[in-house]
Design a protein around this motif. Structure first.
Motif, PDB file in Angstrom:
ATOM      1  N   LYS A 287       0.828  -1.205   0.000  1.00 30.18           N
ATOM      2  CA  LYS A 287       0.000   0.000   0.000  1.00 30.18           C
ATOM      3  C   LYS A 287       0.866   1.261   0.000  1.00 30.18           C
ATOM      4  O   LYS A 287       0.582   2.236  -0.708  1.00 30.18           O
ATOM      5  N   ALA A 288       1.931   1.247   0.789  1.00 29.30           N
ATOM      6  CA  ALA A 288       2.771   2.440   0.923  1.00 29.30           C
ATOM      7  C   ALA A 288       3.521   2.769  -0.360  1.00 29.30           C
ATOM      8  O   ALA A 288       3.757   3.942  -0.674  1.00 29.30           O
ATOM      9  N   ARG A 289       3.898   1.759  -1.112  1.00 27.57           N
ATOM     10  CA  ARG A 289       4.702   1.988  -2.316  1.00 27.57           C
ATOM     11  C   ARG A 289       3.900   2.549  -3.481  1.00 27.57           C
ATOM     12  O   ARG A 289       4.478   3.059  -4.439  1.00 27.57           O
ATOM     13  N   LYS A 290       2.572   2.394  -3.434  1.00 29.81           N
ATOM     14  CA  LYS A 290       1.700   2.913  -4.496  1.00 29.81           C
ATOM     15  C   LYS A 290       2.106   2.383  -5.873  1.00 29.81           C
ATOM     16  O   LYS A 290       2.217   3.135  -6.851  1.00 29.81           O
ATOM     17  N   LEU A 291       2.331   1.091  -5.945  1.00 28.80           N
ATOM     18  CA  LEU A 291       2.688   0.444  -7.202  1.00 28.80           C
ATOM     19  C   LEU A 291       1.446   0.122  -8.020  1.00 28.80           C
ATOM     20  O   LEU A 291       0.316   0.169  -7.519  1.00 28.80           O
ATOM     21  N   GLN A 292       1.647  -0.235  -9.290  1.00 26.13           N
ATOM     22  CA  GLN A 292       0.528  -0.620 -10.125  1.00 26.13           C
ATOM     23  C   GLN A 292      -0.116  -1.898  -9.590  1.00 26.13           C
ATOM     24  O   GLN A 292       0.549  -2.741  -8.994  1.00 26.13           O
ATOM     25  N   GLU A 293      -1.417  -2.051  -9.834  1.00 20.38           N
ATOM     26  CA  GLU A 293      -2.149  -3.206  -9.307  1.00 20.38           C
ATOM     27  C   GLU A 293      -1.621  -4.525  -9.851  1.00 20.38           C
ATOM     28  O   GLU A 293      -1.665  -5.547  -9.171  1.00 20.38           O
ATOM     29  N   ASN A 294      -1.097  -4.523 -11.075  1.00 14.48           N
ATOM     30  CA  ASN A 294      -0.588  -5.760 -11.676  1.00 14.48           C
ATOM     31  C   ASN A 294       0.911  -5.936 -11.470  1.00 14.48           C
ATOM     32  O   ASN A 294       1.560  -6.706 -12.177  1.00 14.48           O
ATOM     33  N   GLN A 295       1.464  -5.206 -10.499  1.00 14.14           N
ATOM     34  CA  GLN A 295       2.888  -5.329 -10.170  1.00 14.14           C
ATOM     35  C   GLN A 295       3.149  -6.636  -9.424  1.00 14.14           C
ATOM     36  O   GLN A 295       2.579  -6.883  -8.361  1.00 14.14           O
ATOM     37  N   PRO A 296       4.032  -7.502  -9.950  1.00  8.48           N
ATOM     38  CA  PRO A 296       4.397  -8.718  -9.209  1.00  8.48           C
ATOM     39  C   PRO A 296       5.250  -8.374  -7.985  1.00  8.48           C
ATOM     40  O   PRO A 296       6.056  -7.432  -8.010  1.00  8.48           O
ATOM     41  N   THR A 297       5.070  -9.146  -6.917  1.00 11.74           N
ATOM     42  CA  THR A 297       5.816  -8.923  -5.685  1.00 11.74           C
ATOM     43  C   THR A 297       5.939 -10.229  -4.919  1.00 11.74           C
ATOM     44  O   THR A 297       5.058 -11.097  -5.014  1.00 11.74           O
ATOM     45  N   VAL A 298       7.051 -10.382  -4.165  1.00 13.88           N
ATOM     46  CA  VAL A 298       7.250 -11.567  -3.328  1.00 13.88           C
ATOM     47  C   VAL A 298       7.847 -11.147  -1.993  1.00 13.88           C
ATOM     48  O   VAL A 298       8.375 -10.044  -1.841  1.00 13.88           O
ATOM     49  N   VAL A 299       7.761 -12.054  -1.042  1.00 14.35           N
ATOM     50  CA  VAL A 299       8.459 -11.924   0.233  1.00 14.35           C
ATOM     51  C   VAL A 299       9.472 -13.050   0.325  1.00 14.35           C
ATOM     52  O   VAL A 299       9.178 -14.205  -0.006  1.00 14.35           O
ATOM     53  N   VAL A 329       4.794 -15.820  -6.427  1.00 12.47           N
ATOM     54  CA  VAL A 329       4.658 -14.468  -6.973  1.00 12.47           C
ATOM     55  C   VAL A 329       3.188 -14.048  -6.910  1.00 12.47           C
ATOM     56  O   VAL A 329       2.296 -14.784  -7.342  1.00 12.47           O
ATOM     57  N   CYS A 330       2.938 -12.882  -6.336  1.00 16.66           N
ATOM     58  CA  CYS A 330       1.580 -12.336  -6.238  1.00 16.66           C
ATOM     59  C   CYS A 330       1.539 -10.970  -6.902  1.00 16.66           C
ATOM     60  O   CYS A 330       2.573 -10.364  -7.172  1.00 16.66           O
ATOM     61  N   TYR A 331       0.328 -10.493  -7.144  1.00 16.60           N
ATOM     62  CA  TYR A 331       0.143  -9.145  -7.654  1.00 16.60           C
ATOM     63  C   TYR A 331      -0.245  -8.218  -6.506  1.00 16.60           C
ATOM     64  O   TYR A 331      -0.893  -8.627  -5.538  1.00 16.60           O
ATOM     65  N   VAL A 332       0.180  -6.959  -6.619  1.00 17.99           N
ATOM     66  CA  VAL A 332      -0.097  -5.982  -5.571  1.00 17.99           C
ATOM     67  C   VAL A 332      -1.583  -5.920  -5.254  1.00 17.99           C
ATOM     68  O   VAL A 332      -1.980  -5.829  -4.080  1.00 17.99           O
ATOM     69  N   LYS A 333      -2.438  -5.988  -6.276  1.00 17.21           N
ATOM     70  CA  LYS A 333      -3.876  -5.909  -6.027  1.00 17.21           C
ATOM     71  C   LYS A 333      -4.340  -7.060  -5.143  1.00 17.21           C
ATOM     72  O   LYS A 333      -5.217  -6.880  -4.281  1.00 17.21           O
ATOM     73  N   GLU A 334      -3.767  -8.257  -5.338  1.00 13.90           N
ATOM     74  CA  GLU A 334      -4.139  -9.400  -4.504  1.00 13.90           C
ATOM     75  C   GLU A 334      -3.748  -9.150  -3.044  1.00 13.90           C
ATOM     76  O   GLU A 334      -4.521  -9.435  -2.115  1.00 13.90           O
TER      77      GLU A 334
END
Length: 470
Positions: A287-299, A329-334
């Motif tokens: 939420k803080a990074r304000k990335l695009q909803e379809n941005q892939p992200t991992v932990v 891999v997940c999307y920011v919107k998820e």
């Protein structure tokens, strides 16, 4: 300002084994710099600080008989592999005093420039075989009101020990300093690192290992150099037991509701503290990074494998026994819109990997295949200030998390009582969160502390969403 009053080179009190020692492949994975930590001790009426430095020096010399690898030096071999030379050149114990009072250090957070002075400095311009593997600095504070108050800053070479091993060593040293008797079963180390040698010939990996592969980039970028150059800052976030229970209740309630809606049997067990807090941090970061909803992200995070291997390692294994793992891999919107249970389940999927002995063995075989190319998977050495695209980077749009909740960090009583604060002694060059137990000081017993390094430009929003969602 901190002034160094004296520096002591401490060697083992008795003759110890000499010569080159094998460092496991697991030891090769981590940055070759030192891990900085600080322990802060309040003044008390029962403080036993008479001759503290002398007692610490004597007990350090004694504990090094058992932990003699720390008195040696590292060398580079061909193919950028590290090896240990047990030569008893010794560790450093520094005596210092500060011109500031304890109160002037605030919360001892590592983004306070003054805190860096409380940790021993390692001169990385020198050849690696000249660098001590362990340094400790005892700094006394200014002012009569702080009589007896002091801080111990430590720097321990990461290739020699993970957090579990390091804390075991510090606590054993503290025991000797306060005059307690060591428990051989728990305080003394198991030193044979050949126990982690891979099979020969090395077996091909049986699983895919995304934890060693490039992490998602920000959409539209071809590398992460721009993110590597951004400054990070630090925050301490204290969760009381009610906060933790609220997060667990939210995640597990959603899990039950979703399983009913989907005609599934539900989660096999309730989500743990670690899983729900990691999920909450990940969501707040996205939420803080304000990335695009379809941005892939991992932990990404690391897990202790001592008890997970078959056969298990000795519980007092001294070295690095960590397994890196990564979420799907997940999307920011998820992450930002689906229930907390979904995000916690992604964390659980990563935990399941290093909980599988066969997966860990496959991982070890995968790592062994990098012989001669360790820099491609080794965590970078942050002190060099290099920006490279061929080494791991864990920042935006991803994050690396870890847990200190099983580490008995508040048992380091050197004769003046337990520390009231333990923390990391330096800023991390990428986004990183550490989850630790709060000290049981009567006010927040059972609570959890989140130590958070995050990009400076996003930290204010991260803190906002972190508390807003609780």
């Amino acid at each position: 300002m901190v002034t160094i009053l004296d520096t002591h080179t401490v060697i083992p009190r008795e003759e110890t084994p000499k010569g080159l020692v094998h460092l496991s492949d697991n030891d090769q994975l981590w940055r070759w710099s030192h891990t900085p930590s600080i322990y802060v001790y309040k003044p008390t009426q029962n403080s036993n600080n008479n001759n503290l430095i002398e007692r610490m020096r004597d007990s350090l010399s004694e504990i090094l008989i058992h932990y003699y690898p720390l008195a040696g030096r590292l060398n580079w071999t061909k193919g950028s592999r590290l090896e240990l030379d047990c030569n008893s050149k010794g560790v450093l114990l520094l005596e210092a005093e500060s011109s500031k009072s304890m109160a002037e250090y605030g919360g001892f957070l590592p983004n306070n420039p003054s805190v860096k002075e409380l940790v021993p400095t390692v001169d990385y311009s020198r050849p690696i075989n000249e660098l001590p593997l362990f340094l400790a600095q005892v700094t006394k504070f200014k002012g009569s009101n702080d009589g007896g108050g002091f801080v111990i800053g430590t720097a321990l070479s990461h290739p020699l020990a993970d957090g579990i091993s390091a804390i075991r060593f510090i606590n054993a040293w503290a025991k000797l300093t306060r005059g307690a008797t060591l428990d051989p079963a728990n305080d003394l180390p198991f030193l044979d690192r050949t126990i982690l040698k891979p099979s020969h010939p090395v077996n091909p990996p049986r699983f895919d290992h995304p934890e060693f592969k490039p992490l998602p980039l920000i959409l539209g970028r071809t590398d992460n150099l721009e993110e590597q150059k951004k400054k990070t800052t630090f925050a301490r976030l204290d969760l009381n037991p009610e906060h933790v229970q609220k997060l667990k209740k939210n995640a597990n309630k959603n899990a039950i509701a979703n399983s009913v809606d989907d005609n599934q049997n539900g989660s096999e067990r309730p989500y743990s503290r670690f899983e729900v807090i990691c999920a909450h941090i990940w969501r707040s970061a996205c939420k803080a990074r304000k990335l695009q909803e379809n941005q892939p992200t991992v932990v990404k995070f690391n897990g202790d494998i001592r008890s997970r291997l078959q056969p298990p390692l000795p519980h007092n294994y001294f070295g690095n026994a960590l397994s890196p793992t990564v979420t799907p891999v997940c999307y920011v919107k998820e992450i930002t819109t689906r229930p907390l249970s979904f995000v916690a389940e992604m964390i659980r999927e990563a935990v399941k990997k290093f909980s599988n002995p066969e997966y860990v063995k496959s991982q070890m075989d995968y790592v062994a295949g990098f012989e001669g190319r360790w820099d491609l998977i080794r965590t970078p050495h942050s002190e060099k200030g290099e920006y490279r695209t061929d080494i791991p980077f864990f920042g935006n749009p991803n994050i690396i998390l870890g847990s200190w909740m099983s580490l008995p960090v508040y048992e380091a009583d050197f004769g003046s009582g337990k520390p009231f604060y333990f923390g990391h002694g330096g800023l991390c060059p990428y986004d990183r969160g550490i989850i630790a137990l709060a000290p049981d000081d009567g006010d927040n017993g059972g609570g959890v502390v989140v130590f958070m390094n995050f990009q400076e430009e996003h930290m204010k929003d991260f803190i906002k969403f972190f508390w807003e969602d609780i």
